[in-house]
Design a protein around this motif. Structure first.
Motif, PDB file in Angstrom:
ATOM      1  N   LEU A 199      11.673   4.539   2.687  1.00 46.41           N
ATOM      2  CA  LEU A 199      12.175   3.818   1.521  1.00 46.41           C
ATOM      3  C   LEU A 199      13.361   4.542   0.906  1.00 46.41           C
ATOM      4  N   ILE A 200      13.271   5.866   0.799  1.00 46.90           N
ATOM      5  CA  ILE A 200      14.382   6.648   0.247  1.00 46.90           C
ATOM      6  C   ILE A 200      15.617   6.488   1.117  1.00 46.90           C
ATOM      7  N   HIS A 201      15.429   6.497   2.438  1.00 50.98           N
ATOM      8  CA  HIS A 201      16.559   6.273   3.352  1.00 50.98           C
ATOM      9  C   HIS A 201      17.219   4.920   3.090  1.00 50.98           C
ATOM     10  N   LEU A 202      16.421   3.928   2.706  1.00 52.83           N
ATOM     11  CA  LEU A 202      16.941   2.587   2.453  1.00 52.83           C
ATOM     12  C   LEU A 202      17.366   2.396   0.992  1.00 52.83           C
ATOM     13  N   SER A 203      17.356   3.481   0.205  1.00 50.82           N
ATOM     14  CA  SER A 203      17.728   3.440  -1.222  1.00 50.82           C
ATOM     15  C   SER A 203      16.796   2.522  -2.020  1.00 50.82           C
ATOM     16  N   ILE A 204      15.517   2.546  -1.655  1.00 54.30           N
ATOM     17  CA  ILE A 204      14.485   1.788  -2.360  1.00 54.30           C
ATOM     18  C   ILE A 204      13.610   2.781  -3.109  1.00 54.30           C
ATOM     19  N   GLU A 205      13.333   2.507  -4.373  1.00 55.95           N
ATOM     20  CA  GLU A 205      12.469   3.371  -5.179  1.00 55.95           C
ATOM     21  C   GLU A 205      11.109   3.511  -4.491  1.00 55.95           C
ATOM     22  N   PRO A 206      10.636   4.760  -4.247  1.00 55.40           N
ATOM     23  CA  PRO A 206       9.415   4.952  -3.452  1.00 55.40           C
ATOM     24  C   PRO A 206       8.103   4.722  -4.188  1.00 55.40           C
ATOM     25  N   GLU A 207       8.142   4.243  -5.421  1.00 53.86           N
ATOM     26  CA  GLU A 207       6.892   3.864  -6.066  1.00 53.86           C
ATOM     27  C   GLU A 207       6.330   2.615  -5.384  1.00 53.86           C
ATOM     28  N   LEU A 208       5.028   2.613  -5.131  1.00 58.91           N
ATOM     29  CA  LEU A 208       4.450   1.472  -4.411  1.00 58.91           C
ATOM     30  C   LEU A 208       2.969   1.336  -4.712  1.00 58.91           C
ATOM     31  N   SER A 209       2.437   0.160  -4.402  1.00 59.63           N
ATOM     32  CA  SER A 209       1.005  -0.103  -4.497  1.00 59.63           C
ATOM     33  C   SER A 209       0.373   0.063  -3.125  1.00 59.63           C
ATOM     34  N   VAL A 210      -0.803   0.686  -3.108  1.00 66.14           N
ATOM     35  CA  VAL A 210      -1.546   0.923  -1.865  1.00 66.14           C
ATOM     36  C   VAL A 210      -2.790   0.055  -1.875  1.00 66.14           C
ATOM     37  N   MET A 211      -2.978  -0.721  -0.816  1.00 63.37           N
ATOM     38  CA  MET A 211      -4.165  -1.563  -0.675  1.00 63.37           C
ATOM     39  C   MET A 211      -4.808  -1.267   0.670  1.00 63.37           C
ATOM     40  N   LEU A 212      -6.027  -0.726   0.646  1.00 68.99           N
ATOM     41  CA  LEU A 212      -6.745  -0.380   1.864  1.00 68.99           C
ATOM     42  C   LEU A 212      -7.899  -1.348   2.067  1.00 68.99           C
ATOM     43  N   SER A 213      -8.009  -1.863   3.285  1.00 63.78           N
ATOM     44  CA  SER A 213      -9.104  -2.771   3.640  1.00 63.78           C
ATOM     45  C   SER A 213      -9.770  -2.253   4.909  1.00 63.78           C
ATOM     46  N   ILE A 214     -11.083  -2.467   5.005  1.00 66.54           N
ATOM     47  CA  ILE A 214     -11.813  -2.154   6.227  1.00 66.54           C
ATOM     48  C   ILE A 214     -12.480  -3.437   6.691  1.00 66.54           C
ATOM     49  N   LEU A 215     -12.026  -3.964   7.811  1.00 67.39           N
ATOM     50  CA  LEU A 215     -12.598  -5.178   8.393  1.00 67.39           C
ATOM     51  C   LEU A 215     -13.656  -4.768   9.420  1.00 67.39           C
ATOM     52  N   GLY A 216     -14.784  -5.418   9.372  1.00 73.77           N
ATOM     53  CA  GLY A 216     -15.910  -4.987  10.192  1.00 73.77           C
ATOM     54  C   GLY A 216     -16.545  -3.733   9.624  1.00 73.77           C
ATOM     55  N   ALA A 217     -16.517  -3.593   8.299  1.00 74.90           N
ATOM     56  CA  ALA A 217     -17.038  -2.382   7.649  1.00 74.90           C
ATOM     57  C   ALA A 217     -18.541  -2.222   7.861  1.00 74.90           C
ATOM     58  N   ASP A 218     -19.264  -3.329   8.003  1.00 70.18           N
ATOM     59  CA  ASP A 218     -20.715  -3.237   8.194  1.00 70.18           C
ATOM     60  C   ASP A 218     -21.083  -2.663   9.556  1.00 70.18           C
ATOM     61  N   ASP A 219     -20.094  -2.550  10.449  1.00 71.87           N
ATOM     62  CA  ASP A 219     -20.329  -1.945  11.756  1.00 71.87           C
ATOM     63  C   ASP A 219     -19.712  -0.546  11.828  1.00 71.87           C
ATOM     64  N   ALA A 220     -19.371   0.019  10.658  1.00 70.20           N
ATOM     65  CA  ALA A 220     -18.759   1.349  10.607  1.00 70.20           C
ATOM     66  C   ALA A 220     -19.604   2.269   9.739  1.00 70.20           C
ATOM     67  N   GLN A 221     -19.406   3.569   9.933  1.00 74.86           N
ATOM     68  CA  GLN A 221     -20.128   4.574   9.164  1.00 74.86           C
ATOM     69  C   GLN A 221     -19.175   5.703   8.815  1.00 74.86           C
ATOM     70  N   LEU A 222     -19.237   6.146   7.560  1.00 79.11           N
ATOM     71  CA  LEU A 222     -18.399   7.245   7.123  1.00 79.11           C
ATOM     72  C   LEU A 222     -18.917   8.547   7.714  1.00 79.11           C
ATOM     73  N   GLY A 223     -18.076   9.244   8.436  1.00 80.66           N
ATOM     74  CA  GLY A 223     -18.469  10.495   9.069  1.00 80.66           C
ATOM     75  C   GLY A 223     -18.513  11.627   8.062  1.00 80.66           C
ATOM     76  N   VAL A 224     -19.692  12.177   7.809  1.00 77.51           N
ATOM     77  CA  VAL A 224     -19.895  13.248   6.839  1.00 77.51           C
ATOM     78  C   VAL A 224     -20.544  14.425   7.542  1.00 77.51           C
ATOM     79  N   GLU A 225     -20.005  15.620   7.323  1.00 78.08           N
ATOM     80  CA  GLU A 225     -20.540  16.800   7.982  1.00 78.08           C
ATOM     81  C   GLU A 225     -21.965  17.109   7.501  1.00 78.08           C
TER      82      GLU A 225
END
Length: 381
Positions: A290-316
Motif C-alpha cells: 500500500l505504501i508503494h502505491l501511495s495508499i494510507e496503510p490503515e485498514l480493516s482486518v476481517m478473518l473467517s474460518i470456513l469449515g471451522a467445525d472440522d478444525a481444531q486450534l493446536g495448543v501445546e
C-alpha cells in the motif's frame, strides 16, 4: 511547507494554517482544536499546520518555528486529545513534529493529518457539537446534515460488509478465482480505509511481470491478471491450490489458506502460533505494498474460518489443563468481527484483537502468544 509558500497555497477545504500552538491547552483551545479536527474528518480530510503564518488572503506566507521543550511530548499530547476528545474515536489521524528554520531561528512545525472518516460522523466531546469543513471555515451541522452523515457512514460500512459476504459466498459455492483443494479454509480480507471510501483504483498490470503479492502461509510470488485485478496462486496442482491472494482493482484484498494437516483426532490442524505468525507477515507485506502505491496503510482486518467445525486450534500440552470443549469451534462458518489496524501500530499489536477472538471462539480468554502486558511474546516451539 516551503512549496506551499512558493505556490501561494491558500487555506481551504483540506488545509488550515496556524501561526502558533496554543500558549496553554486550556478548555477554549481544546474546543477550537477539536472543532478543526472533527470538521476535517466529517468532510474530505485535511492537514492542520501549526507554525505557518498566512496573508490577509489566507495564503501561506512565512514558516514560524515553534519552540518546544519536547517535540515528542507535544506530539503525544495532541494525539491524546484526538484519541480522547472525539466521539466516536477518529481512525488514522497522524501527528508529526517537523524540524524547521525561519527568520534565523530553528524549531518545529507540528502537522496534524486527518483523513476523511467512514466511522463518523464525529463530534467534539468538549462541547458536544458536530462540525464540517466548509471552504475556509468550520460550520456546525444542523440535524438533517447530521442524519445525512450517519447514513453516508452506514452505507460505506455496509459496502465493506457486503463485499465480505459476497466473497465468502463465492468461495463456498466454488466460484473462487482458482479451485481450492478440500479442507477447512482461512480467509483474510484486508480493506484499506481509503478503499472503503471509494478513493482507490489499483492498476493490476504491474503485477503481471514486476510486482509480487503476499499470500497467507506462503512466500510471495509472481501474480497474474484476471478481471478482478491481480491474482497469485500457490501450490497449484490437479486437485487445486492450497491458497491464493486476490488484489482487487478497488484496493480490497483477499488471501486464503487451506488447512490440510490433520491431527490425531482427525481434525484440520490450526496451529495457534503458526497461523498468527503467517497473518502478521501478511499484514506487514500488504502494508508495504500500500505504501508503494501511495495508499494510507490503515485498514480493516476481517478473518473467517470456513469449515471451522472440522478444525481444531493446536495448543501445546504445556498449557493449563484443557476442558473437553476447548480448542474446538462450535460452528461451520466462523466470521470474526472486523478489526481496525491503524497505520502506526506494528502488526503484532494491531492483530492482537483478531487473535484473541480466535482463541475465545475455541474456549480461551485470549491468545496465549502474548504476555500479561499484552506484548507479543510467543512460546517458541
Amino acid at each position: 511547507m516551503e512549496q506551499l509558500i512558493a505556490a501561494q497555497s491558500q487555506e481551504g477545504p483540506h488545509l488550515d494554517f496556524k501561526r502558533e500552538l496554543p500558549a496553554a491547552w486550556d478548555d477554549r483551545s481544546k474546543v477550537k482544536f477539536m472543532a478543526d479536527v472533527t470538521a476535517f474528518a466529517n468532510a474530505g480530510g485535511g492537514d492542520i499546520i501549526f507554525g505557518m503564518d498566512e496573508t490577509a488572503d489566507a495564503q501561506a506566507s512565512v514558516i514560524v518555528p515553534q519552540t518546544l521543550v519536547s517535540a515528542d511530548e507535544e506530539v503525544r499530547r495532541i494525539q491524546d486529545f484526538i484519541l480522547n476528545l472525539a466521539e466516536p474515536r477518529l481512525p488514522g489521524t497522524q501527528v508529526h513534529a517537523v524540524a524547521v528554520t525561519g527568520a534565523g531561528t530553528s524549531g518545529h512545525a507540528v502537522i496534524v493529518r486527518i483523513p476523511q472518516s467512514w466511522a463518523g460522523p464525529h463530534r467534539s466531546k468538549p462541547n458536544l457539537h458536530f462540525y464540517v469543513r466548509d471552504g475556509l471555515r468550520n460550520r456546525q451541522l444542523d440535524v438533517p446534515e447530521i442524519r445525512g452523515l450517519f447514513l453516508r457512514s452506514e452505507s460505506q460500512a455496509q459496502r465493506v460488509r457486503d463485499f465480505r459476504v459476497d466473497r465468502l459466498g463465492k468461495i463456498l459455492s466454488g466460484e473462487a478465482p482458482h479451485r481450492l483443494v478440500p479442507g477447512s479454509l482461512l480467509v483474510v480480507h484486508l480493506v484499506p480505509t481509503q478503499a472503503a471510501l471509494g478513493l482507490v483504483q489499483v492498476d493490476p498490470v504491474p503485477y503481471s511481470d514486476r510486482r509480487n503479492l503476499p499470500v497467507l502461509g506462503a512466500m510471495s510470488g509472481r501474480a497474474r491478471l484476471n478481471i478482478d485485478g491481480a491474482l497469485y496462486v500457490r501450490n497449484s496442482g490437479p486437485a487445486g491450490t492450497h491458497g491464493y491472494s486476490q488484489f482487487f482493482r478497488n484496493g480490497f484484498f483477499e488471501s486464503t489458506h487451506v488447512l490440510t494437516g490433520r491431527n490425531p483426532a482427525g481434525k484440520a490442524h490450526l496451529g495457534s502460533l503458526s497461523y498468527e505468525e503467517q497473518l502478521i507477515t501478511l499484514l506487514g507485506a500488504f502494508r508495504a505494498e500500500l505504501i508503494h502505491l501511495s495508499i494510507e496503510p490503515e485498514l480493516s482486518v476481517m478473518l473467517s474460518i470456513l469449515g471451522a467445525d472440522d478444525a481444531q486450534l493446536g495448543v501445546e500440552a504445556t498449557y493449563d489443563f484443557l476442558e473437553d470443549h476447548q480448542t474446538f469451534f462450535d460452528r461451520r462458518a466462523l466470521l470474526l468481527p472486523d478489526v481496525l489496524a491503524q497505520s502506526g501500530v506494528v502488526p503484532e499489536q494491531a492483530l492482537k484483537p483478531v487473535f484473541d477472538l480466535v482463541w475465545q471462539a475455541a474456549g480461551f480468554p485470549g491468545s496465549r502468544n502474548y504476555n500479561a502486558a499484552g506484548e507479543w511474546a510467543p512460546r517458541r516451539r
